[in-house]
Scaffold this active site. Structure first.
Site, PDB file in Angstrom:
ATOM      1  N   LYS A   5       0.881  -1.230  -0.215  1.00  0.00           N
ATOM      2  CA  LYS A   5      -0.008   0.171  -0.193  1.00  0.00           C
ATOM      3  C   LYS A   5       0.960   1.162  -0.021  1.00  0.00           C
ATOM      4  O   LYS A   5       1.975   1.171   0.715  1.00  0.00           O
ATOM      5  CB  LYS A   5      -0.989  -0.043   1.134  1.00  0.00           C
ATOM      6  CG  LYS A   5      -0.507  -0.013   2.557  1.00  0.00           C
ATOM      7  CD  LYS A   5      -0.078   1.357   3.096  1.00  0.00           C
ATOM      8  CE  LYS A   5       0.846   1.344   4.414  1.00  0.00           C
ATOM      9  NZ  LYS A   5       1.603   2.437   4.859  1.00  0.00           N
ATOM     10  N   ASP A  63      -2.794  -2.247   9.654  1.00  0.00           N
ATOM     11  CA  ASP A  63      -2.720  -2.223   8.333  1.00  0.00           C
ATOM     12  C   ASP A  63      -3.119  -3.637   7.661  1.00  0.00           C
ATOM     13  O   ASP A  63      -3.082  -3.626   6.510  1.00  0.00           O
ATOM     14  CB  ASP A  63      -1.287  -1.757   7.838  1.00  0.00           C
ATOM     15  CG  ASP A  63      -0.938  -0.227   8.084  1.00  0.00           C
ATOM     16  OD1 ASP A  63      -1.812   0.384   8.422  1.00  0.00           O
ATOM     17  OD2 ASP A  63       0.255  -0.347   7.982  1.00  0.00           O
ATOM     18  N   GLY A  73       5.089  -6.392   5.813  1.00  0.00           N
ATOM     19  CA  GLY A  73       4.588  -7.553   7.092  1.00  0.00           C
ATOM     20  C   GLY A  73       3.179  -7.611   7.197  1.00  0.00           C
ATOM     21  O   GLY A  73       2.652  -8.688   7.147  1.00  0.00           O
TER      22      GLY A  73
HETATM   23  P1  ATP Z   1       4.443  -0.452   8.617  1.00  0.00           P
HETATM   24  O1  ATP Z   1       3.407  -1.366   8.262  1.00  0.00           O
HETATM   25  O2  ATP Z   1       4.655  -0.253   9.978  1.00  0.00           O
HETATM   26  O3  ATP Z   1       4.185   0.614   7.426  1.00  0.00           O
HETATM   27  P2  ATP Z   1       6.565  -1.173   6.978  1.00  0.00           P
HETATM   28  O4  ATP Z   1       6.096  -1.632   5.735  1.00  0.00           O
HETATM   29  O5  ATP Z   1       7.595   0.167   7.354  1.00  0.00           O
HETATM   30  O6  ATP Z   1       5.857  -1.403   8.203  1.00  0.00           O
HETATM   31  P3  ATP Z   1       7.511  -4.164   7.316  1.00  0.00           P
HETATM   32  O7  ATP Z   1       8.036  -4.599   5.880  1.00  0.00           O
HETATM   33  O8  ATP Z   1       6.142  -4.265   7.646  1.00  0.00           O
HETATM   34  O9  ATP Z   1       7.612  -2.442   7.444  1.00  0.00           O
HETATM   35  O10 ATP Z   1       8.369  -4.370   8.410  1.00  0.00           O
HETATM   36  C1  ATP Z   1       8.592  -3.973   9.666  1.00  0.00           C
HETATM   37  C2  ATP Z   1       9.087  -4.960  10.816  1.00  0.00           C
HETATM   38  O11 ATP Z   1       8.222  -5.920  10.886  1.00  0.00           O
HETATM   39  C3  ATP Z   1      10.295  -5.595  10.214  1.00  0.00           C
HETATM   40  O12 ATP Z   1      11.688  -4.586  10.440  1.00  0.00           O
HETATM   41  C4  ATP Z   1      10.356  -7.182  10.696  1.00  0.00           C
HETATM   42  O13 ATP Z   1      10.872  -7.024  12.021  1.00  0.00           O
HETATM   43  C5  ATP Z   1       8.807  -7.464  10.955  1.00  0.00           C
HETATM   44  N1  ATP Z   1       8.008  -8.046  10.313  1.00  0.00           N
HETATM   45  C6  ATP Z   1       7.437  -9.256  10.829  1.00  0.00           C
HETATM   46  N2  ATP Z   1       6.759  -9.898   9.797  1.00  0.00           N
HETATM   47  C7  ATP Z   1       7.273  -9.368   8.616  1.00  0.00           C
HETATM   48  C8  ATP Z   1       7.206  -9.932   7.382  1.00  0.00           C
HETATM   49  N3  ATP Z   1       6.332 -10.953   6.934  1.00  0.00           N
HETATM   50  N4  ATP Z   1       7.755  -9.171   6.410  1.00  0.00           N
HETATM   51  C9  ATP Z   1       8.559  -8.333   6.663  1.00  0.00           C
HETATM   52  N5  ATP Z   1       8.878  -7.716   7.820  1.00  0.00           N
HETATM   53  C10 ATP Z   1       7.932  -8.544   8.983  1.00  0.00           C
END
Ligand code: ATP
Length: 336
Positions: free
Chosen positions: A14, A141, A107
């Site tokens: 997203k 999210d 995630g």
């Molecule tokens: P947000 O939803 O807060 O915007 P983001 O998109 O910035 O998150 P994500 O890729 O979701 O970041 O990762 C945030 C943290 O979640 C990572 O540093 C990791 O430790 C943890 N995490 C848990 N599950 C996953 C997953 N399936 N993929 C990526 N990161 C994950």
């Protein structure tokens, strides 16, 4: 034994086309005016029969993804199994294309994909409303990654109202080196507001609301009007923590993007283009500038998490690349 030995689900990333951040509440959260937009840059999550919950992950940044029970995909499998009173037995494989810790809810996307994949693998037929409740418990999210399209998020983002949007918008996402922690970016937002003397608490900051100009631009499917209305209240904080993002934003704008903004909490940056041709030249300029690790051309809105066979490649616009949806040109089921 399930009729399905393997289920593959694709799930979108997203971008927040509006991210209005209210003041810090006494409970530590912020009220948000959140307009989510699902793009075809996405992950694939494959579920196979297994003993217990096992996770594997490949793709850019996969070394940063936890493979234990803290992974949102694993938590989703346990939550679905617990809801039905069954044992969680599944081997989940995540093909990452969504930048890890990049502000694109990767995630959360994998959590939503795992709910859909396990539901199909275990042949549970869980009602959509129940999947959404389980998703909301996993994280604010996660429900949007199930829903897809474009939606207005209230509360912490988990109460969603779908917004009908005609047509397709062209996006470019520039991936930065390393990630940014979402809580750290919110803390920096509070700090910058306090430093500026504008106040940072929920009593001092006006509660944000969806921008009528943005909603009108989306309803009209008008990229120029959408470009003029894109806002992200977390952008100053993300740029403060990662000053090099300012140059990435400048390069994309100079190369002809209609608008540039930080995606969510960053450090991924998002660029809206007039058409597919312009999107390719913006991506080329970003790659050549050396201000980002990669630049992906993609499009949206796209549907939420779905079993691969349920999303016909025929619905994708011709000639549009779709990183992360590697099999999207085929209309081949990958469930057996
Ligand atoms: P947000 O939803 O807060 O915007 P983001 O998109 O910035 O998150 P994500 O890729 O979701 O970041 O990762 C945030 C943290 O979640 C990572 O540093 C990791 O430790 C943890 N995490 C848990 N599950 C996953 C997953 N399936 N993929 C990526 N990161 C994950």
């Amino acid at each position: 034994m399930s009729r399905h030995a393997v289920i593959t689900v694709r799930v979108p990333a997203k971008v927040n086309v509006q991210l209005g951040v209210g003041g810090l509440r006494p409970d530590g959260f912020h009220d948000l005016a959140n307009v989510f937009f699902a793009v075809a840059l996405g992950d694939l999550v494959t579920a196979r029969q297994g003993a217990g919950v096992k996770l594997t992950c490949e793709g850019p940044g996969s070394d940063q993804v936890p493979l234990d029970d803290s992974n949102l995909a694993a938590r989703a499998a346990y939550a679905l199994a617990a809801h039905h009173g069954i044992e969680a037995n599944v081997a989940l494989h995540i093909e990452k294309a969504i930048p890890v810790a990049g502000g694109m809810a990767g995630g959360s996307a994998d959590g939503a994909a795992a709910l859909v994949a396990c539901d199909a693998l275990w042949e549970l037929g869980t009602p959509t409303e129940v999947l959404h409740e389980l998703a909301a418990e996993l994280g604010s999210d996660v429900p949007f990654a199930l829903l897809g399209g474009v939606a207005l998020g209230r509360d912490r983002g988990e109460t969603l109202s779908p917004l009908p949007v005609p047509g397709t918008f062209q996006w470019i996402f520039a991936v930065a080196d390393g990630g940014l922690s979402t809580p750290a970016v919110f803390r920096e937002c509070d700090r910058l507001r306090a430093e500026a003397g504008t106040g940072h608490t929920s009593e001092q900051v006006t509660t944000p609301d969806a921008d009528p100009a943005l909603l009108a631009a989306l309803a009209a499917g008008d990229p120029k009007a959408l470009a003029a209305a894109l806002t992200n209240d977390l952008q100053p904080a993300a740029v403060s923590l990662r000053p090099s993002l300012a140059e990435t934003l400048r390069v994309g704008t100079a190369a002809g993007a209609l608008a540039a903004l930080v995606s969510g909490s960053g450090p991924t940056t998002a660029f809206l283009a007039q058409d597919a041709e312009s999107a390719e030249s913006v991506a080329r300029a970003l790659r050549e500038s050396g201000t980002c690790r990669a630049a992906h051309v993609t499009y949206g809105p796209v549907p939420g998490a779905a079993v691969l066979a349920d999303w016909p490649g025929a619905r994708l616009p011709a000639g549009v690349s779709c990183d992360g949806y590697r099999n999207c040109a085929e209309n081949e089921p990958r469930s057996q």
